[in-house]
Design an enzyme around this catalytic site. Structure first.
Site, short mmCIF file in Angstrom:
data_model
loop_
_atom_site.label_atom_id
_atom_site.label_comp_id
_atom_site.label_asym_id
_atom_site.label_seq_id
_atom_site.Cartn_x
_atom_site.Cartn_y
_atom_site.Cartn_z
N HIS A 54 -51.01 -51.60 -56.84
CA HIS A 54 -50.40 -51.14 -55.59
C HIS A 54 -51.44 -50.46 -54.71
O HIS A 54 -52.59 -50.31 -55.10
CB HIS A 54 -49.21 -50.22 -55.86
CG HIS A 54 -49.54 -48.91 -56.48
ND1 HIS A 54 -50.01 -48.77 -57.77
CD2 HIS A 54 -49.49 -47.63 -55.99
CE1 HIS A 54 -50.20 -47.50 -58.04
NE2 HIS A 54 -49.91 -46.78 -56.98
N HIS A 56 -52.07 -47.38 -53.33
CA HIS A 56 -52.52 -45.99 -53.25
C HIS A 56 -54.02 -45.87 -53.50
O HIS A 56 -54.59 -46.58 -54.33
CB HIS A 56 -51.72 -45.12 -54.19
CG HIS A 56 -50.34 -44.83 -53.68
ND1 HIS A 56 -49.31 -44.42 -54.48
CD2 HIS A 56 -49.82 -44.89 -52.41
CE1 HIS A 56 -48.21 -44.24 -53.75
NE2 HIS A 56 -48.50 -44.53 -52.50
N ASP A 58 -56.07 -43.94 -55.00
CA ASP A 58 -56.66 -43.70 -56.31
C ASP A 58 -56.59 -44.93 -57.22
O ASP A 58 -57.01 -44.88 -58.38
CB ASP A 58 -56.01 -42.50 -57.01
CG ASP A 58 -54.52 -42.66 -57.22
OD1 ASP A 58 -53.84 -43.22 -56.34
OD2 ASP A 58 -54.01 -42.20 -58.26
N HIS A 59 -56.11 -46.04 -56.65
CA HIS A 59 -56.08 -47.31 -57.38
C HIS A 59 -56.96 -48.37 -56.72
O HIS A 59 -57.22 -49.40 -57.35
CB HIS A 59 -54.65 -47.83 -57.48
CG HIS A 59 -53.75 -46.94 -58.28
ND1 HIS A 59 -53.29 -47.27 -59.54
CD2 HIS A 59 -53.23 -45.71 -58.02
CE1 HIS A 59 -52.54 -46.28 -60.01
NE2 HIS A 59 -52.49 -45.33 -59.09
N HIS A 110 -41.95 -47.14 -56.32
CA HIS A 110 -43.04 -46.20 -56.08
C HIS A 110 -43.71 -46.58 -54.76
O HIS A 110 -43.93 -45.73 -53.90
CB HIS A 110 -44.03 -46.28 -57.24
CG HIS A 110 -45.21 -45.37 -57.10
ND1 HIS A 110 -45.11 -44.00 -57.07
CD2 HIS A 110 -46.55 -45.65 -56.96
CE1 HIS A 110 -46.32 -43.47 -56.92
NE2 HIS A 110 -47.20 -44.45 -56.85
N ASP A 134 -48.34 -47.14 -61.50
CA ASP A 134 -47.56 -45.90 -61.40
C ASP A 134 -46.06 -46.16 -61.45
O ASP A 134 -45.27 -45.25 -61.14
CB ASP A 134 -47.89 -45.18 -60.09
CG ASP A 134 -49.28 -44.59 -60.08
OD1 ASP A 134 -49.98 -44.67 -61.11
OD2 ASP A 134 -49.69 -44.06 -59.03
N HIS A 172 -52.06 -43.07 -65.42
CA HIS A 172 -52.32 -41.63 -65.36
C HIS A 172 -52.03 -40.95 -66.70
O HIS A 172 -51.12 -41.36 -67.43
CB HIS A 172 -51.46 -40.96 -64.28
CG HIS A 172 -51.87 -41.29 -62.89
ND1 HIS A 172 -52.85 -40.60 -62.22
CD2 HIS A 172 -51.43 -42.24 -62.03
CE1 HIS A 172 -53.00 -41.10 -61.01
NE2 HIS A 172 -52.14 -42.10 -60.87
#
Length: 262
Positions: A54, A56, A58-59, A110, A134, A172
């Site tokens: 996805h 975001h 941090d990905h 999410h 996530d 995570h």
């Protein structure tokens, strides 16, 4: 072999090495290029492709840096926020990578474009595996940013329907905080309480709590257990509301978790 690269505050970037006979590997959700490059160089590995779940940051923040060194395919959802994706994937698609067949599972909630990668048998001795970003965590789930509670609940039900021994590689290390909340929701769940104690010991020793598996999550993760009466009672006590459907219970539970002290 599947290896975690711990990075950022709590992320794991997963490295998939299909065979010990090859140095070509795949990385899932690289939110930072530097630790991935360091790991690959130290272990004399080469990047074959990048898998994204996805949008975001941090990905995906590491994609550009990795492509500068290894101009490889990037597999991921069809999203305007991830322009580096060269191969767009949708629910139900099949992805073949060096003998591994992944079925793509759409899991919006999410984020709207979120996908998961599921392989029922990637070699003769390993159980099924799931890279779910996530969408689902050990003991919890991601925050709901896009869509309704019913949409996200239905996404989680897709994952809960996978084989019980499916190994869950989420993105995570949130397990201890998630289980602290879960125990508050279901204090009489003995298996959950035992899991929480074990996880606290693992983290105190610097260990990793992943992968989890589908059966363990169905027994101890409140976000997969919204049909159980105790969860509904917790919601009624916390919010003074009486939700009726499992999706409504899930939505209320997620709202409570959003502001729950860690």
């Amino acid at each position: 072999m599947i290896t975690p690269i711990p990075a950022l505050d709590s992320n794991y970037f997963w490295v998939i090495q299909p065979s010990a006979d090859t140095n070509a590997v795949y990385v899932v959700d690289p939110g930072d290029a530097a630790p991935v490059i360091d790991y690959l160089v130290r272990n004399q590995l080469t990047l074959a492709a990048i898998l994204i779940t996805h949008r975001h940051h941090d990905h995906i923040q590491g994609i550009a840096g990795l492509l500068e060194r290894w101009p490889v395919p990037v597999y991921g959802p069809d999203s305007e926020f991830i322009p580096q994706v060269t191969h767009k994937l949708n629910d139900g698609d099949l992805l073949q990578l060096a003998g591994i067949t992944f079925r793509i599972i759409g899991v919006p909630g999410h984020t709207w474009e979120h996908i998961a990668y599921f392989s029922s048998s990637w070699n003769e001795i390993s159980p099924p595996l799931l890279f779910c970003g996530d969408a689902l965590f050990a003991g919890g789930c991601g925050r709901r940013f896009d869509g309704t509670a019913e949409i996200m609940w239905n996404s989680l039900q897709k994952l809960a329907a996978l084989p019980d021994d499916t190994q869950i590689y989420c993105a995570h290390e949130y397990t201890q905080a998630n289980l602290a909340f879960a125990v508050a929701v279901e204090p009489d769940n003995q298996e959950l309480c035992a899991r929480f104690e074990q996880v606290k010991q693992t983290r105190a020793q610097g260990g990793i709590t992943l992968p989890s598996n589908i059966l363990l999550e169905k027994r101890t993760n409140p976000f997969l257990r919204c049909q159980h009466p105790g969860i509904k009672i917790f919601i009624e006590n916390e919010m003074h509301q009486i939700p009726e459907t499992s999706a409504e219970i899930f939505g209320a539970l997620r709202l409570i978790k959003d502001t729950w002290p860690n």
